[in-house]
Design a protein around this motif. Structure first.
Motif: not given
Length: 585
Positions: A333-335, A469-480
């Motif tokens: 999993x890519x953070x 458009x509720x956030x500008x970036x997502x911190x997650x793993x592979x494919x969000x």
């Protein structure tokens, strides 16, 4: 049982990096949903095993944008199996209980799928090639309709694309056990064995019944958009899993387990499927404890025996007590940070400004390093190749500019984007101690570059909030994905960068990247792959649709006495073989 895999670095000891308190077979009575059963012995295995995961389970459909990012693949792999599953090495393993898939000779890739003659859903309806046709219809992008702006969009809210878009047709007689899948000329996809896999085959007869379409195969192959849209309306939202509110007729199983109930207090209860034609599950009852359930109380009561979590993700939520045999592995999993391509990040200069102030090396040192073993030695520098690929070192040179935070360079790129200051809202599924700390460190580093970072993590976060458009970036793993993710072939990671894929939640579009991704699907030559990946990475580090951080460390704990439990640091998670689990004394 350790697993040999070049990307893994394993710690196996009586002490993990945080204090697991997992119920043992010799503990006090295990509380079940309807009765109390005394502790097990070697001759009398525990009749129920609790399995806690670091993600929500909100849908039976693990193929929608939010469903694919949820814990459904971790929880439902043995409820909705397919022709293959991702094994511990990260590669697809054929599941012959479901059937066989055979590539036929000829210039045009043609695969003959044959479902097991005994395959039947738990409601008594036989599996059929209709199920494959539904999967293809949803992921292929074949059926589109205009949105408010006039842009043509897939009527199915599908996360996947990949090889499904290369299928020209599926020859299927409705109700048959056989399907012939014909790929477009010149599209001999190297990853075809990953198609129609675990959690990708859904009960087509349910979708057809609810949608009022008596012949799903005829509607799809005949291009009946009205009928297909009715099917898509159900496919998109009809398989929602809401604790305490389930119509079980919508959730038949084709695997060794079926869903019995789902409540916040008692978890997602899976029981042996009486109609399963393969080997009977070794333990009749598995209770999955995802986020949103009362897993903390279950842990205190001794009802959790398996935990699969990103390192630190559940530390605040569960008190799992006495140390047990556990291991922290570097997963597939890519953070990463997935960036919007509108709003504050509409300009590539703005995205590069943010990436330049993200302290990638510091984040790796504090949050990404799983131990002293050989393996990944720093931040991940490629979105297209796995760190253990022999081709990886030759494609990562462009990333060197972003190895460490460079506030001056970040300030310059921000100014080039014509923004005096930037505010970046980072969303993630919480509470999550590791991701909260990640946002904190990024905020500290970016402030001097004129970029204010806002922690927008929440218990109800879903990746589609980025598209909205509720956030500008997502911190997650592979494919969000919020929890377990990734595989050795990197296909989910790659397709999340394709402009036509639903998993591309940031809305990134680059025609040359689309061409490179399509070429990688059919290329087996190492030199060609290396050339395509190097070109692609140069573009991606300039366009910056995502900011790769590190291979996500995952900590997996099993109670003493657990047999057949094997760490699987991929999208399948520890539950990949839950039907073989036995917990004895």
């Amino acid at each position: 049982m350790p697993v040999t895999d070049p990307i893994q670095r394993t710690q196996s000891s009586s002490r993990s990096r945080w204090p697991w308190r997992i119920a043992t077979a010799g503990a006090a009575a295990v509380v079940l949903a309807v009765t109390t059963v005394a502790c097990s012995t070697e001759d009398e295995p525990l009749p129920s095993i609790g399995y806690a995961i670091d993600n929500t389970v909100t849908s039976y459909n693990a193929n929608t944008v939010d469903g694919a990012a949820s814990g459904a693949p971790q929880a439902l792999g043995r409820v909705l199996p397919g022709f293959g599953y991702v094994g511990p090495s990260g590669r697809v393993v054929a599941d012959t209980d479901i059937g066989t898939a055979t590539a036929m000779p000829g210039e045009q890739l043609t695969v003959q799928y044959r479902l097991s003659p005994n395959s039947v859903y738990s409601d008594g309806v036989p599996m059929s090639c209709d199920d494959l046709v539904l999967t293809w219809a949803a992921a292929s992008g074949k059926f589109t309709a205009p949105d408010e702006s006039g842009a043509q969009l897939n009527v199915f809210d599908s996360a996947r694309r990949g090889g499904y878009a290369d299928i020209e047709r599926i020859d299927c007689q409705a109700g048959s056990k056989d399907a012939t899948v014909v790929f477009r000329q010149g599209r001999g996809d190297t990853d075809w064995k990953s198609l129609f896999g675990a959690t990708e085959l859904l009960p087509a007869h349910v979708a057809a019944r609810v949608a009022g379409v008596p012949d799903l195969v005829g509607a799809v192959n005949g291009g009946d958009l009205d009928a297909v849209r009715r099917i898509a309306d159900f496919w998109n939202t009809g398989w929602t899993l809401t604790p305490g509110d389930l119509d079980l007729t919508l959730f038949p199983s084709a695997g060794p387990y079926r869903v019995e109930s789902y409540t916040a207090d008692e978890g997602l209860v899976l029981v042996a499927n009486e109609r399963w034609w393969g080997n009977r599950p070794a333990t009749d009852r598995i209770v999955v404890w995802p986020r949103g359930t009362d897993a903390a109380a279950a842990a205190e009561d001794g009802r959790i025996q398996v935990v699969d979590s990103g390192e630190g993700a559940l530390r605040q939520a569960l008190n799992l007590g006495e140390a047990v045999d556990s291991r922290t592995v570097v997963s597939r999993n890519l953070e990463q940070l997935v960036l919007a391509t509108s709003g504050v990040f509409e300009a590539a200069e703005a995205r590069r400004a943010f990436a330049l102030c993200v302290p990638r090396m510091q984040l790796f040192d504090e949050l990404g390093a799983a131990g002293d073993e050989d393996g990944v030695s720093g931040p991940v520098a490629s979105r297209l190749l796995a760190p253990d690929s022999p081709l990886y070192p030759g494609v990562v040179g462009t990333a060197s500019r972003y190895a460490k935070a460079d506030v001056e360079a970040a300030r310059g790129e921000r100014e080039a984007s014509n923004q005096d200051r930037m505010e970046v809202r980072i969303g993630y599924l919480g509470p999550d101690e590791r991701r909260s700390r990640t946002v904190e460190l990024i905020a500290q580093s970016c402030r001097d570059a004129g970029i204010e970072v806002v922690d927008a993590g929440s218990e109800t976060f879903v990746p589609s909030q980025l598209s909205a458009g509720d956030v500008d970036a997502v911190l997650a793993g592979t494919a969000a994905v919020a929890g377990a993710g990734g595989s050795a072939d990197m296909q989910r990671a790659r397709e999340a960068l394709n402009s036509a894929a639903g998993s591309n939640i940031g809305g990134y579009t680059n025609g040359r990247i689309d061409e490179i991704l399509d070429a990688l699907l059919i290329t087996g030559d190492s030199a060609t792959i290396a050339g395509l990946a190097a070109e692609g990475e140069a573009i991606l580090w300039s366009d910056m649709p995502t900011v790769p951080l590190f291979a996500q460390p995952r900590t997996v704990g099993f109670a003493p006495g657990m047999r057949a439990a094997v760490v699987n640091p991929t999208t399948a998670g520890a539950g990949w073989n839950m039907d073989r689990w036995i917990l004895g004394g």
